[in-house]
Design an enzyme around this catalytic site. Structure first.
Site, mmCIF file in Angstrom:
data_model
loop_
_atom_site.group_PDB
_atom_site.id
_atom_site.type_symbol
_atom_site.label_atom_id
_atom_site.label_comp_id
_atom_site.label_asym_id
_atom_site.label_seq_id
_atom_site.Cartn_x
_atom_site.Cartn_y
_atom_site.Cartn_z
ATOM 1 N N ASP A 139 46.067 18.866 67.409
ATOM 2 C CA ASP A 139 46.148 19.487 66.089
ATOM 3 C C ASP A 139 47.330 20.470 66.080
ATOM 4 O O ASP A 139 48.438 20.095 66.432
ATOM 5 C CB ASP A 139 44.797 20.146 65.751
ATOM 6 N N TYR A 247 49.747 28.014 58.746
ATOM 7 C CA TYR A 247 49.949 27.163 57.571
ATOM 8 C C TYR A 247 50.895 27.815 56.566
ATOM 9 O O TYR A 247 51.692 27.125 55.915
ATOM 10 C CB TYR A 247 48.602 26.890 56.902
ATOM 11 N N HIS A 305 39.521 12.971 64.076
ATOM 12 C CA HIS A 305 40.469 14.018 64.453
ATOM 13 C C HIS A 305 40.060 14.692 65.762
ATOM 14 O O HIS A 305 40.912 15.176 66.507
ATOM 15 C CB HIS A 305 40.529 15.050 63.325
#
Length: 325
Positions: A139, A247, A305
């Site tokens: 990730d 982010y 994921h």
């Protein structure tokens, strides 16, 4: 070269059998949560200063062994590698840090752009007394691992990435693939001040547990104690703001500016991909030859994921074969 990898027979009972008396409220020392096999693998906790920050790391394996750095993603911390630490420690010196801003590591106001995060990796390798290391990331840890291999190629001996797209592939698909645009909706949400922090922390970070439960193919891969550990880490002062800063920094980075800086990855690279990822489209694994000439792609059909949690035996075998190659 690519392959579809069928999961090997495995059991997570050793990882899901332990509990905390009061997992969200109890005082938790620096070494918490504990693994049931810590004594066997010789797990060690300490703090390391690198790139001007104090990083919490866990370490296992022979101190003179080849160094493997394990980089976790969102919303995890070192504990995201609980199923890999023991297996890798039999042959390597394995170090899993809490990334910048996560859990027990320092939480500065700045430094969450990919170039600074990549420099954290190079600095950690040097702080651990090595010049080079095998780097493994999942990730966001995978995004950082890609970046470290690109911006600090001399520091990365072999690279392994789990369900994290090469930056150029992500830029390609987010601009042309409607499915990836839809799956990336949360990135826009994370730009909203206060609201995003509240979503991560309200109800004693109940939303963090929901992230795992709503997107995994194997709910049993995350015990109540596991989810409590992740929730507790997100509730540490400053953690929610810091994890969102990844982010927000990515959102502010001009795409063309970033792409212009991306050179090819010279390290031999293993890309492990859980095909049933709800956040990332499988097309992200296509057309990587120009950016990653020495690439082995292992697609795992029955994984999401959270591939290293759902198929740990398969993932561990792939990592051991690649890192020992």
């Amino acid at each position: 070269m690519s392959q579809n990898v069928q999961p090997r027979s495995e059991s997570l009972s050793a990882l899901t059998g332990f509990t905390f008396d009061d997992p969200l409220r109890a005082a938790c020392p620096a070494t918490c949560p504990r693994l049931p096999d810590e004594a066997r693998i010789g797990l060690r906790h300490r703090f390391v200063r690198a790139n001007g920050l104090r990083f919490h790391v866990v370490e296992a394996g022979p101190e003179d062994g080849p160094l493997v750095l394990l980089l976790h993603g969102f919303p995890e911390f070192w504990y995201g590698w609980r199923a890999q630490l023991g297996a890798l420690a039999e042959r390597f010196r394995v170090v899993a840090p809490d990334l910048r801003g996560y859990n027990l590591s320092e939480k500065p106001a700045t430094g969450y752009d990919v170039e600074t995060l990549a420099s954290d990796v190079a600095a950690l390798i040097q702080a651990l007394g090595a010049q080079r290391a095998h780097v493994v990331g999942h990730d966001w840890g995978g995004m950082i691992a890609w970046s470290a291999a690109i911006f600090h190629p001399k520091a990365v001996q072999r690279l392994a990435v789990l369900n994290a797209p090469h930056p150029a592939a992500f830029a390609r698909e987010i601009s042309r693939n409607p499915a990836q645009m839809l799956r990336s909706w949360y990135i826009a949400l994370f730009q909203v001040p206060v609201l995003a922090e509240w979503l991560l922390t309200h109800g004693q970070a109940r939303g963090i547990a929901d992230v795992f439960k709503s997107s995994t193919l194997k709910p049993e891969a995350f015990s109540a104690a596991d989810l409590a550990a992740y929730r507790r880490a997100m509730l540490r002062p400053g953690a929610a703001r810091a994890t969102l800063a990844y982010y927000r920094a990515l959102w502010r980075t001009p795409r063309d500016e970033l792409l212009a800086k991306l050179g090819p990855v010279s390290a031999p690279t293993l890309l492990i991909w859980g095909v049933k990822d709800t956040a990332l489209v499988p097309e992200l694994t296509d057309g990587l030859d120009a950016w990653v000439p020495d690439l082995h792609l292992a697609r795992i059909p029955e994984a999401s994921h959270w591939v290293q949690h759902e198929q740990p035996v398969t993932v561990n075998q792939l990592l051991l074969e690649h890192l020992g190659g």
